[in-house]
Design an enzyme around this catalytic site. Structure first.
Site, PDB file in Angstrom:
ATOM      1  N   GLU A  96      33.114  49.117  46.387  1.00  0.00           N
ATOM      2  CA  GLU A  96      32.099  48.158  46.825  1.00  0.00           C
ATOM      3  C   GLU A  96      32.109  48.023  48.350  1.00  0.00           C
ATOM      4  O   GLU A  96      31.082  47.827  48.975  1.00  0.00           O
ATOM      5  CB  GLU A  96      32.368  46.793  46.158  1.00  0.00           C
ATOM      6  CG  GLU A  96      31.222  45.817  46.268  1.00  0.00           C
ATOM      7  CD  GLU A  96      31.539  44.484  45.591  1.00  0.00           C
ATOM      8  OE1 GLU A  96      32.567  44.359  44.918  1.00  0.00           O
ATOM      9  OE2 GLU A  96      30.715  43.562  45.770  1.00  0.00           O
TER      10      GLU A  96
ATOM     11  N   ARG B 293      45.396  45.671  41.053  1.00  0.00           N
ATOM     12  CA  ARG B 293      45.133  44.698  39.992  1.00  0.00           C
ATOM     13  C   ARG B 293      44.988  45.349  38.624  1.00  0.00           C
ATOM     14  O   ARG B 293      45.118  44.690  37.595  1.00  0.00           O
ATOM     15  CB  ARG B 293      43.926  43.828  40.355  1.00  0.00           C
ATOM     16  CG  ARG B 293      44.239  42.835  41.464  1.00  0.00           C
ATOM     17  CD  ARG B 293      43.010  42.062  41.887  1.00  0.00           C
ATOM     18  NE  ARG B 293      42.019  42.883  42.532  1.00  0.00           N
ATOM     19  CZ  ARG B 293      41.887  43.008  43.859  1.00  0.00           C
ATOM     20  NH1 ARG B 293      42.678  42.354  44.656  1.00  0.00           N
ATOM     21  NH2 ARG B 293      40.968  43.796  44.366  1.00  0.00           N
TER      22      ARG B 293
END
Ligand code: 5GP
Length: 170
Positions: free
Chosen positions: A95, A58
Site C-alpha cells: 500500500e 504481523r
C-alpha cells in the site's frame, strides 16, 4: 464478539491519508485475541491444510497461534536477507512502498497444502508475493486468511483464483 470494537484506527499513519488499522489493541486483550484466533480456526478447520505461511511481521502474530490451533506447521516469509538458509525471493509492492520477500527453499514439499495468513488484506500485494513464493516451491494453495480486509482497496479482485477468508471488513 465485535472484533472491530477492539481494533484502533490511526489517522494519517504511516503517511497522510492512510487510516491505519492498529491490531495491537486487539492483541493486548487476551479474551478478544483468543476469540479472534478461535473463530478463524473454526472457519478454516475443514481446509485440511498442512502448513500456514505468514509474512513478517504481523503475519507471524496471527499465523503462529492459528497454526497452533489447527495443529499444523508454520512457515515464515521474511524480508530478503533475514532467513539463514537457502531461499527463493520475489519483489513486491504494498500500500505504501516496495520490498523483496523470501522463503526457505526447503520449507515446503511439492504438493503440500498451504494457507497464507496475514493480519490485513489491503491492495493484495503482500499476499500475491507470498503466493509467488509458495508456487515457486510447488505448494498447493488452499487459500488465504486475514483478520482485516480493506474492501475499498479491492485486493480480492486482483486475486480471483484465491479462496480468501477475512474476519472483519472495512
Ligand atoms: P497489501 O500488501 O495487501 O497492500 O497490504 C497488506 C500488508 O501491509 C500486510 O502485511 C499488513 O500488515 C500491512 N498493512 C497495510 N495497511 C495496514 C493497516 O492499516 N493496518 C495494519 N495492521 N497493517 C497494514
Amino acid at each position: 464478539m465485535d472484533f472491530k470494537e477492539k481494533i484502533r484506527v490511526i489517522e494519517d499513519f504511516p503517511q497522510p491519508g492512510i487510516r491505519f488499522k492498529d491490531i495491537t489493541t486487539l492483541l493486548k486483550d487476551g479474551k478478544a485475541f483468543r476469540a479472534a484466533i478461535d473463530e478463524m480456526a473454526e472457519q478454516l478447520k475443514d481446509k485440511e491444510v498442512d502448513l500456514i505461511v505468514g509474512p513478517e511481521a504481523r503475519g507471524f502474530v496471527v499465523g503462529t497461534p492459528l497454526a497452533y490451533a489447527l495443529g499444523v506447521g508454520f512457515i515464515p516469509v521474511r524480508k530478503a536477507g533475514k532467513l539463514p538458509a537457502e531461499t527463493v525471493e520475489t519483489a513486491y509492492s504494498l500500500e505504501y512502498g516496495k520490498d523483496k520477500l523470501a522463503i526457505h527453499k526447503d520449507a515446503i514439499q511439492p504438493g503440500q497444502r498451504v494457507l497464507i495468513v496475514d493480519d490485513l488484506l489491503a491492495t493484495g500485494g503482500t499476499v500475491n508475493a507470498t503466493l509467488n513464493l509458495v508456487r515457486q516451491l510447488k505448494a498447493e494453495v488452499a487459500g488465504a486468511a486475514f483478520v482485516i480486509e480493506l474492501t475499498y482497496l479491492n485486493g480480492r479482485e486482483k486475486l480471483p483464483d484465491l479462496d480468501i477468508f477475512t474476519l472483519v471488513q472495512y
